[in-house]
Design an enzyme around this catalytic site. Structure first.
Site, short mmCIF file in Angstrom:
data_model
loop_
_atom_site.label_atom_id
_atom_site.label_comp_id
_atom_site.label_asym_id
_atom_site.label_seq_id
_atom_site.Cartn_x
_atom_site.Cartn_y
_atom_site.Cartn_z
N SER A 137 13.08 3.43 1.29
CA SER A 137 11.63 3.44 1.16
C SER A 137 11.22 4.30 -0.03
O SER A 137 12.02 5.07 -0.57
CB SER A 137 11.00 4.03 2.43
N LYS A 138 9.97 4.12 -0.40
CA LYS A 138 9.38 4.89 -1.49
C LYS A 138 9.50 6.39 -1.17
O LYS A 138 9.76 7.21 -2.03
CB LYS A 138 7.91 4.48 -1.57
N ARG A 139 9.32 6.70 0.10
CA ARG A 139 9.41 8.10 0.55
C ARG A 139 10.79 8.69 0.26
O ARG A 139 10.90 9.85 -0.07
CB ARG A 139 9.14 8.20 2.06
N GLY A 159 12.67 8.15 -2.17
CA GLY A 159 12.73 8.55 -3.57
C GLY A 159 12.22 9.96 -3.74
O GLY A 159 12.87 10.83 -4.32
#
Ligand code: GLU
Length: 506
Positions: free
Chosen positions: A263-265, A267
Site C-alpha cells: 500500500s501507499k502507506r 512506502g
C-alpha cells in the site's frame, strides 16, 4: 492468434500510479508488442465523485517516462475514440435499456433513504452488510415489483432511477483466465450491481464491457483486485453480445509489501517509493514519493516490475525492453502474490546504472549536480567522471556525492579521520610528493600510483597509511573512486593545490 491483438490499460484518474498499475501497463504493452498488436489507454472516468484533477496528465507523463507509449489514447488519437469514457456517455444507455428489455436488468427507483433502510432492516449477525441482491430485490421499489404501468409513469415523470443487473439466482459462471485457468463463480453470491447511474453515467461494469466490445479488445488484462467483478462482466458479455468476440482474460497477481498487499502507506512507513513518479494529492496536499525522483532509471524500474510476477524460467534477471518483448508470455505469469523487495529493486537500478552508457546518464547527472549547487562547465570531464564513478552509484543522487568534488573544491575536510595517525613523516612525504607531481611529465593514474608507492617505500611508510589522507585531501571525505584516478581527472594544478591547502589544515 487469428484476431488482431488489441489490449488496453483502463485507469480511473483517481490519483498517482502505484507500481502495480505500471506493471499492468507493462504486461499489456509487452503482450501487444510481442504479437504485433495495438496497445491503447482508455480513461475510465465515469465515477465523477472520484475524479482527481491532474491524475490523467500524471498517467501519461508516467507512461512517457517509462517509454510505454500507447498506440491509441486521448493524447495519441486513434480510430476507436473518444478514449475518455465521460465523452462516450451517450453510447451506454441503449445497452442498459436493451438489457432491461431482454429481462436481464431492471429499473430501480429506490431513494438513498430506501437503501439505508434496507441495509438497516435486513442486517443480521450472519449478514452484517446486506446487499441489493436476489434475496432482497423483490422487497424494493423497482420495475420487478412495480406494475409496468407504474414503472412507465415513474419514468415518464423523470423520477430518479438506476438500472441494475438482475443476477441469476443459481448459476455458475466460469471463464478461462490465461494465468489462473478455469475460474468459477456462483451468481447467487453476487449483488445486483448498478449498470447505469441516476446521472445517466454508466458504472464501470457496464462501460468496461461496452467499450471493450466497441474498441475490439482481444485480451483484457488487469490486476487481481478486479477478479470479483469478472462474473458480472462475463454475464454482460453473454447478455449483450452472446459472448461473441469476448476478450481473453488474465488477472495479474497482487504485489505484496512487508505486511500483505503493498500500500501507499507502506512506502511512507518503510521509506521506499510506491508510485512511479512523485504524486501531489491536490485534495490532501500529501506528497507520495516516486521511483523517478528517488533516482531510478526507467529501464531498471521496468525490469524490476517485469519480474514482479513473471520470470522466463531461467536464471536471467536483467532484461532489456527488446528481450522482454521477445521472452514475455502470459503463461509464465504467476497467480500467487509477488513480493516487492526494495533492496532488490535498488540492486536492479545499480545494475542498470553500470550497464548504461555515459551519454544516457549525462544530462540527468548534470541536472542533479546543478540542483545541488555544482556547476559543470567541462562536459568532457563530466563524461570521464561518470565513467569512473557509475559503478558506485545505486540511485542517481549517489552521483552527487561521488562526483561533486571533481567540479568544486570540498567545503570541508574530514580532518578527524586523518588526525589520529598524522605525523611529521607523513607530512614530509606529501611535501616531497607534491614536488614530484609538479615536475611529472606523465599524468595518469598508473604513473601517479607508481611514484606514490616508490616514494613511500623510500620513506619507509606503508602506502596504505598514506592513501586515506590523500583521499581526504582531494575529496574531503572517505568516499569516491580510486584516489589516483581522482588525481588524474583533477589534473596536476588542482591536485597540487588541494594537497597544499590540506597540509595547512591537518
Ligand atoms: N478502471 C479500472 C481501474 O481503475 C480498470 C479495470 C479493468 O481493466 O477492467 O483499474
Amino acid at each position: 492468434m487469428s484476431k488482431k491483438v488489441r489490449v488496453r490499460f483502463a485507469p480511473s484518474p483517481t490519483g498517482g500510479l502505484h507500481l502495480g498499475g505500471v506493471r499492468t501497463v507493462l504486461y499489456n504493452y509487452l503482450f501487444a508488442k510481442k504479437h504485433g498488436g495495438d496497445f491503447l489507454v482508455r480513461i475510465e472516468d465515469t465515477d465523477q465523485s472520484r475524479y482527481v484533477a491532474g491524475a490523467e496528465e500524471y498517467i501519461f507523463d508516467t507512461l512517457k517516462w517509462c517509454g510505454l507509449e500507447p498506440d491509441e489514447s486521448v493524447q495519441h488519437g486513434g480510430n476507436y475514440g473518444p478514449y475518455r469514457q465521460s465523452e462516450r456517455k451517450e453510447s451506454y444507455r441503449q445497452y442498459a435499456e436493451q438489457l432491461v428489455k431482454d429481462g436481464y436488468a431492471y429499473y430501480a427507483f429506490d431513494t438513498p433513504e430506501d437503501l439505508e433502510k434496507m441495509r438497516h432492516d435486513f442486517k443480521t449477525d450472519n449478514n452484517p452488510s446486506p446487499q441489493y441482491d436476489h434475496t432482497i430485490r423483490m422487497k424494493m421499489r423497482n420495475s420487478l415489483t412495480l406494475s409496468s404501468d407504474e414503472t412507465q409513469k415513474l419514468l415518464a415523470a423523470g423520477t430518479r432511477h438506476v438500472i441494475r443487473i438482475k443476477m441469476p439466482e443459481n448459476e455458475t459462471v466460469s471463464f478461462t483466465d490465461m494465468i489462473r485457468g478455469e475460474v468459477k463463480f456462483e451468481t447467487s453470491l453476487v449483488d445486483d450491481k448498478v449498470l447505469l447511474k441516476a446521472d445517466g453515467m454508466p458504472t464501470y461494469h457496464l462501460a468496461v464491457v461496452v467499450d471493450d466490445h466497441l474498441m475490439e479488445i482481444s485480451h483484457a488484462f488487469r490486476g487481481e483486485e478486479w477478479l470479483p467483478s469478472a462474473p458480472v462482466h462475463i454475464l454482460l458479455w453473454k447478455y449483450l453480445f452472446g459472448l461473441e468476440n469476448m476478450p481473453q482474460w488474465a488477472h495479474f497477481p497482487l504485489i505484496l509489501g512487508p505486511n500483505g498487499k503493498l500500500s501507499k502507506r507502506d512506502g511512507a512507513k518503510y521509506g521506499f517509493p510506491v508510485f512511479a513518479m512523485n504524486w501531489n494529492d491536490p485534495k490532501t496536499g500529501e506528497l507520495t514519493e516516486g521511483f523517478k525522483e528517488k533516482g531510478f532509471l526507467p529501464e531498471a524500474f521496468l525490469n524490476l516490475l517485469a519480474l514482479l510476477g513473471w520470470n522466463d524460467g531461467g536464471e536471467q534477471e536483467i532484461f532489456s525492453m527488446e528481450e522482454l518483448i521477445e521472452k514475455f508470455s502470459m503463461e509464465r505469469v504467476h497467480s500467487a502474490g509477488a513480493k516487492f523487495d526494495y533492496e532488490k529493486a535498488k540492486w536492479f537500478n545499480h545494475e542498470w546504472i553500470k550497464k548504461s552508457g555515459v551519454g544516457s546518464l549525462e544530462s540527468g547527472v548534470k541536472t542533479l549536480l546543478s540542483q545541488n549547487g555544482v556547476t559543470v562547465s567541462d562536459d568532457v570531464l563530466l563524461e570521464k567522471v561518470i565513467e569512473l564513478v557509475k559503478d558506485r552509484c545505486t540511485l542517481l543522487p549517489d552521483f552527487v556525492q561521488h562526483s561533486s568534488f571533481f567540479f568544486k573544491v570540498p567545503e570541508t575536510l574530514d580532518v578527524d579521520a586523518v588526525k589520529p595517525k598524522w605525523n611529521e613523516d607523513k607530512k614530509n612525504f606529501f611535501v616531497v610528493y607534491t614536488e614530484k607531481l609538479q615536475t611529472a611529465t606523465e599524468w595518469n593514474a598508473i604513473e601517479l600510483e607508481n611514484s606514490f608507492k616508490e616514494l613511500a617505500t623510500e620513506k619507509n611508510i606503508k602506502p596504505g597509511e598514506l592513501q586515506l589522507p590523500f583521499r581526504i585531501m582531494l575529496v574531503g571525505g572517505k568516499f569516491g573512486p580510486p584516489v589516483f584516478n581522482i588525481a588524474e581527472l583533477l589534473g596536476k594544478e588542482e591536485t597540487v593545490i588541494r594537497i597544499k591547502n590540506a597540509l595547512l589544515a591537518f
